[in-house]
Design a protein around this motif. Structure first.
Motif, PDB file in Angstrom:
ATOM      1  N   ALA A   1      -3.050   4.559  -2.594  1.00  0.00           N
ATOM      2  CA  ALA A   1      -4.177   5.228  -1.933  1.00  0.00           C
ATOM      3  C   ALA A   1      -4.192   6.720  -2.221  1.00  0.00           C
TER       4      ALA A   1
ATOM      5  N   VAL B   1       0.968   5.303   0.233  1.00  0.00           N
ATOM      6  CA  VAL B   1       0.161   6.417   0.706  1.00  0.00           C
ATOM      7  C   VAL B   1       1.002   7.685   0.720  1.00  0.00           C
TER       8      VAL B   1
ATOM      9  N   GLU C   1      -7.095  -3.329   2.798  1.00  0.00           N
ATOM     10  CA  GLU C   1      -6.284  -3.840   1.696  1.00  0.00           C
ATOM     11  C   GLU C   1      -5.385  -5.011   2.079  1.00  0.00           C
TER      12      GLU C   1
ATOM     13  N   LEU D   1       0.858  -1.182   0.000  1.00  0.00           N
ATOM     14  CA  LEU D   1       0.000   0.000   0.000  1.00  0.00           C
ATOM     15  C   LEU D   1       0.893   1.231   0.000  1.00  0.00           C
TER      16      LEU D   1
ATOM     17  N   GLN E   1      -7.292   7.377   8.357  1.00  0.00           N
ATOM     18  CA  GLN E   1      -7.541   6.980   6.971  1.00  0.00           C
ATOM     19  C   GLN E   1      -6.514   5.955   6.506  1.00  0.00           C
TER      20      GLN E   1
ATOM     21  N   VAL F   1      -3.694  11.270   1.632  1.00  0.00           N
ATOM     22  CA  VAL F   1      -4.676  11.164   2.715  1.00  0.00           C
ATOM     23  C   VAL F   1      -4.295  12.154   3.811  1.00  0.00           C
TER      24      VAL F   1
ATOM     25  N   THR G   1      -7.493   2.078   5.555  1.00  0.00           N
ATOM     26  CA  THR G   1      -7.160   1.590   4.214  1.00  0.00           C
ATOM     27  C   THR G   1      -6.264   0.365   4.314  1.00  0.00           C
TER      28      THR G   1
END
Length: 96
Positions: free
Chosen positions: A33, A7, A49, A5, A41, A36, A45
């Motif tokens: 993502a 971000v 995920e 992930l 958040q 954010v 997420t």
């Protein structure tokens, strides 16, 4: 397959797109993502995920207990290109 992930925390970071492309070229599944604004958040997420690692680019990242977190694209790239996964001995729910 390793799942990461990516971000961008509190502000956009151009390195996120480059990192995502590099990781995909290495055979890593990437979930981007995007930017954010809150640690909540990011955590929600990540929980949804189920990644093997979370890359938080931008401002100082929040604490994400239970997740392998990288704060630079270089760290994540080195980890992914080494083919190491914290799930090697105990696969994630996706592989069970």
């Amino acid at each position: 397959m390793i799942r990461v992930l990516v971000v961008e925390f509190t502000r956009p970071d151009a390195a996120a797109v480059a990192l995502g492309r590099f990781l995909r070229d290495e055979g890593v599944e990437v979930v981007h993502a995007g930017p954010v604004d809150t640690a909540e958040q990011i955590l929600r997420t990540a929980e949804q995920e189920d990644p093997d690692a979370v890359v938080v680019l931008g401002a100082e990242p929040p604490s994400l207990p239970g997740f392998r977190v990288f704060t630079t694209a270089a760290e994540a790239a080195e980890w992914a290109s080494g083919g190491r996964s914290h799930t090697a001995d105990a696969p994630s729910d996706r592989a069970r």
